[in-house]
Design a protein around this motif. Structure first.
Motif, mmCIF file in Angstrom:
data_model
loop_
_atom_site.group_PDB
_atom_site.id
_atom_site.type_symbol
_atom_site.label_atom_id
_atom_site.label_comp_id
_atom_site.label_asym_id
_atom_site.label_seq_id
_atom_site.Cartn_x
_atom_site.Cartn_y
_atom_site.Cartn_z
ATOM 1 N N SER A 55 50.912 18.732 41.798
ATOM 2 C CA SER A 55 49.841 19.498 41.162
ATOM 3 C C SER A 55 50.398 20.719 40.434
ATOM 4 O O SER A 55 49.991 21.024 39.305
ATOM 5 C CB SER A 55 48.819 19.930 42.217
ATOM 6 O OG SER A 55 47.791 20.674 41.618
ATOM 7 N N ALA A 56 51.345 21.418 41.045
ATOM 8 C CA ALA A 56 51.968 22.581 40.408
ATOM 9 C C ALA A 56 52.728 22.156 39.153
ATOM 10 O O ALA A 56 52.691 22.845 38.123
ATOM 11 C CB ALA A 56 52.903 23.282 41.386
ATOM 12 N N PHE A 57 53.412 21.024 39.206
ATOM 13 C CA PHE A 57 54.141 20.514 38.042
ATOM 14 C C PHE A 57 53.177 20.190 36.908
ATOM 15 O O PHE A 57 53.389 20.599 35.762
ATOM 16 C CB PHE A 57 54.959 19.276 38.422
ATOM 17 C CG PHE A 57 55.573 18.577 37.250
ATOM 18 C CD1 PHE A 57 56.619 19.159 36.553
ATOM 19 C CD2 PHE A 57 55.096 17.347 36.833
ATOM 20 C CE1 PHE A 57 57.185 18.511 35.451
ATOM 21 C CE2 PHE A 57 55.654 16.698 35.740
ATOM 22 C CZ PHE A 57 56.698 17.283 35.050
ATOM 23 N N ILE A 58 52.128 19.457 37.187
ATOM 24 C CA ILE A 58 51.137 19.100 36.166
ATOM 25 C C ILE A 58 50.514 20.351 35.566
ATOM 26 O O ILE A 58 50.326 20.454 34.348
ATOM 27 C CB ILE A 58 50.056 18.151 36.741
ATOM 28 C CG1 ILE A 58 50.682 16.818 37.166
ATOM 29 C CG2 ILE A 58 48.908 17.937 35.754
ATOM 30 C CD1 ILE A 58 51.370 16.060 36.045
ATOM 31 N N HIS A 59 50.203 21.321 36.397
ATOM 32 C CA HIS A 59 49.647 22.597 35.929
ATOM 33 C C HIS A 59 50.630 23.256 34.954
ATOM 34 O O HIS A 59 50.233 23.748 33.890
ATOM 35 C CB HIS A 59 49.361 23.511 37.125
ATOM 36 C CG HIS A 59 48.806 24.842 36.747
ATOM 37 N ND1 HIS A 59 47.508 25.018 36.348
ATOM 38 C CD2 HIS A 59 49.395 26.063 36.691
ATOM 39 C CE1 HIS A 59 47.310 26.292 36.060
ATOM 40 N NE2 HIS A 59 48.446 26.945 36.262
ATOM 41 N N GLY A 60 51.913 23.270 35.302
ATOM 42 C CA GLY A 60 52.933 23.850 34.438
ATOM 43 C C GLY A 60 53.051 23.128 33.113
ATOM 44 O O GLY A 60 53.195 23.760 32.054
ATOM 45 N N GLY A 64 52.255 24.710 29.243
ATOM 46 C CA GLY A 64 53.393 24.904 28.361
ATOM 47 C C GLY A 64 54.626 25.529 28.993
ATOM 48 O O GLY A 64 55.496 26.031 28.281
ATOM 49 N N GLU A 65 54.728 25.518 30.301
ATOM 50 C CA GLU A 65 55.872 26.147 30.972
ATOM 51 C C GLU A 65 57.194 25.460 30.685
ATOM 52 O O GLU A 65 58.244 26.050 30.896
ATOM 53 C CB GLU A 65 55.639 26.187 32.490
ATOM 54 C CG GLU A 65 54.549 27.120 32.913
ATOM 55 C CD GLU A 65 54.363 27.134 34.420
ATOM 56 O OE1 GLU A 65 55.344 26.920 35.166
ATOM 57 O OE2 GLU A 65 53.220 27.355 34.852
ATOM 58 N N PHE A 66 57.179 24.226 30.209
ATOM 59 C CA PHE A 66 58.396 23.469 30.015
ATOM 60 C C PHE A 66 58.711 23.192 28.549
ATOM 61 O O PHE A 66 59.513 22.322 28.234
ATOM 62 C CB PHE A 66 58.335 22.148 30.801
ATOM 63 C CG PHE A 66 57.976 22.355 32.239
ATOM 64 C CD1 PHE A 66 58.894 22.904 33.119
ATOM 65 C CD2 PHE A 66 56.722 22.021 32.729
ATOM 66 C CE1 PHE A 66 58.582 23.114 34.452
ATOM 67 C CE2 PHE A 66 56.396 22.220 34.060
ATOM 68 C CZ PHE A 66 57.329 22.768 34.919
ATOM 69 N N GLU A 67 58.078 23.936 27.646
ATOM 70 C CA GLU A 67 58.311 23.756 26.212
ATOM 71 C C GLU A 67 59.754 24.115 25.883
ATOM 72 O O GLU A 67 60.323 25.054 26.440
ATOM 73 C CB GLU A 67 57.352 24.614 25.399
ATOM 74 C CG GLU A 67 55.897 24.221 25.548
ATOM 75 C CD GLU A 67 55.595 22.827 25.063
ATOM 76 O OE1 GLU A 67 56.164 22.398 24.030
ATOM 77 O OE2 GLU A 67 54.794 22.144 25.705
ATOM 78 N N LEU A 68 60.358 23.376 24.966
ATOM 79 C CA LEU A 68 61.766 23.575 24.601
ATOM 80 C C LEU A 68 61.918 24.352 23.298
ATOM 81 O O LEU A 68 62.824 24.115 22.527
ATOM 82 C CB LEU A 68 62.461 22.219 24.464
ATOM 83 C CG LEU A 68 62.492 21.366 25.729
ATOM 84 C CD1 LEU A 68 63.081 20.000 25.422
ATOM 85 C CD2 LEU A 68 63.293 22.067 26.806
ATOM 86 N N SER A 69 61.084 25.300 23.047
ATOM 87 C CA SER A 69 61.153 26.029 21.764
ATOM 88 C C SER A 69 62.225 27.065 21.745
ATOM 89 O O SER A 69 62.878 27.468 22.566
ATOM 90 C CB SER A 69 59.820 26.694 21.483
ATOM 91 O OG SER A 69 59.420 27.509 22.550
#
Length: 69
Positions: A55-60, A64-69
């Motif tokens: 659930s924490a991963f999906i929330h992230g 946008g916590e894992f965007e590679l910008s």
């Protein structure tokens, strides 16, 4: 977490994968565990998460916590 075994027929991959085998597959057992594996090598490593971790991963991901910008 106690080890949980998943059957092959419990795993599913996104419809966005099309006919490609280069996808991540997920199996969910509500209130027990979530398993993730590589569709190219399903017999290899399966990573298992608690429902809270998943659930924490999906929330992230949604935030946008894992965007590679």
């Amino acid at each position: 977490m106690k080890a949980v075994s998943f059957r092959d027929d419990e795993f599913r991959k996104s419809g966005k994968c099309g006919w490609s085998n280069s996808c991540v597959e997920v199996a969910i057992r509500p209130n027990i565990a979530v398993a993730v594996r590589n569709s190219n090598d399903p017999a290899k490593t399966v990573v298992t998460f608690t429902p809270t971790e998943w659930s924490a991963f999906i929330h992230g991901v949604k935030n946008g916590e894992f965007e590679l910008s």
